[in-house]
Design a protein around this motif. Structure first.
Motif, short mmCIF file in Angstrom:
data_model
loop_
_atom_site.label_atom_id
_atom_site.label_comp_id
_atom_site.label_asym_id
_atom_site.label_seq_id
_atom_site.Cartn_x
_atom_site.Cartn_y
_atom_site.Cartn_z
N SER A 86 1.27 2.32 7.21
CA SER A 86 1.67 3.37 6.28
C SER A 86 1.57 4.76 6.89
O SER A 86 2.35 5.64 6.56
CB SER A 86 0.82 3.29 5.00
N ILE A 103 -4.76 5.72 -4.02
CA ILE A 103 -3.63 4.96 -3.50
C ILE A 103 -3.16 3.92 -4.51
O ILE A 103 -3.92 3.49 -5.38
CB ILE A 103 -4.00 4.23 -2.19
N ASP A 104 -1.89 3.53 -4.39
CA ASP A 104 -1.39 2.34 -5.07
C ASP A 104 -1.71 1.15 -4.18
O ASP A 104 -1.44 1.18 -2.97
CB ASP A 104 0.12 2.42 -5.29
N ALA A 143 -9.28 9.22 1.39
CA ALA A 143 -8.35 10.15 0.75
C ALA A 143 -8.33 11.48 1.48
O ALA A 143 -7.26 12.07 1.72
CB ALA A 143 -8.73 10.35 -0.71
N CYS A 145 -6.66 11.13 5.04
CA CYS A 145 -5.20 10.92 5.02
C CYS A 145 -4.45 12.07 4.35
O CYS A 145 -3.22 12.01 4.24
CB CYS A 145 -4.88 9.61 4.30
N GLY A 187 -1.41 6.18 -6.42
CA GLY A 187 -2.65 6.60 -7.06
C GLY A 187 -2.92 6.04 -8.43
O GLY A 187 -4.00 6.25 -8.97
N LEU A 219 0.84 -1.20 0.00
CA LEU A 219 0.00 0.00 0.00
C LEU A 219 0.87 1.25 0.00
O LEU A 219 1.77 1.38 0.83
CB LEU A 219 -0.90 0.00 1.25
N ASP A 220 0.61 2.13 -0.94
CA ASP A 220 1.30 3.42 -1.00
C ASP A 220 0.22 4.51 -1.00
O ASP A 220 -0.52 4.68 -1.97
CB ASP A 220 2.14 3.51 -2.28
N LEU A 221 0.14 5.23 0.12
CA LEU A 221 -0.90 6.25 0.25
C LEU A 221 -0.72 7.42 -0.71
O LEU A 221 -1.68 8.14 -0.98
CB LEU A 221 -0.92 6.79 1.69
N ASP A 222 0.48 7.59 -1.23
CA ASP A 222 0.75 8.73 -2.11
C ASP A 222 1.01 8.29 -3.54
O ASP A 222 1.63 9.00 -4.32
CB ASP A 222 1.93 9.53 -1.56
N ALA A 227 -9.57 1.66 -4.20
CA ALA A 227 -8.20 2.18 -4.35
C ALA A 227 -8.17 3.39 -5.27
O ALA A 227 -7.45 4.36 -5.00
CB ALA A 227 -7.29 1.08 -4.88
#
Length: 201
Positions: free
Chosen positions: A88, A56-57, A182, A185, A31, A26-29, A51
């Protein structure tokens, strides 16, 4: 003081239970990247919608006892995503923390409101007319959101506003939750605690 924009908000973990094994990246930044394979195509679709609207990725692979039913898969994926969210975010306090999103899909409209880093709670008032959407049991849907809220320490409310089609209602719930997440965060240095400021000075 360190710039919060430089903080890496990423997690990679494996969540294993008696019934399933789930790998999450998971990458919050991120997309733009989604690689989701749970063994249940309709569930993959809803997770992709989540997602996308969360920005997010998400990479997610799951092995489970689908030969029995989908209950454990859906619940455990929710838990795994919740744990990945906690990892994360780390100890960051410089976020909005709460968010509201309206998920729209055709005739259906669902409001989602979330507060992360809060108390684990799920409010869910969607009612479904059919037992299944595709191969996904509709009774399992709230278990995904319950697992996510519980594992992430979030208060999550999902409220029915309009619609009759179960597929569209579920899709709206996933979309709305993504939009709300989104917002929750989103970085906000004004919310950075004095302790965090001192630690990053």
């Amino acid at each position: 003081m360190a710039n919060s924009a430089s903080e890496v908000r990423f997690s990679e973990l494996e969540h294993e239970t008696k019934h399933s094994r789930i790998q999450v990246v998971l990458d919050l930044d991120g997309g733009s990247r989604r690689d989701i394979a749970t063994g249940l195509g309709i569930f993959d679709h809803f997770l992709s919608q989540f997602a996308f609207y969360a920005g997010i990725d998400l990479g997610l692979k799951a092995e489970s006892d689908l030969h029995i039913d989908d209950f454990h898969l859906v619940q455990d994926v929710g838990c795994a995503l919740g744990l990945a969210l906690v990892e994360s975010l780390g100890n960051s306090t410089a976020i909005e923390k709460s968010g509201v999103g309206h998920g729209v899909s055709g005739e259906s409209l669902v409001m989602a409101a979330i507060e992360v880093q809060s108390k684990s709670f799920l409010g869910f008032d969607l009612e479904f007319r059919s037992d299944r959407v595709g191969l996904l049991a509709t009774q399992s849907v709230p278990e995904f959101f319950r697992g996510f809220a519980s594992a992430s320490g979030s208060s999550l409310h999902l409220r029915y506003l309009a619609g009759q089609n179960d597929h569209l209602l579920i899709e709206s719930a996933f979309k709305g939750t993504g939009i709300a997440l989104a917002q929750a965060c989103r970085r906000n240095d004004h919310h950075r605690s004095p302790k965090s400021i001192r630690n990053n000075a």
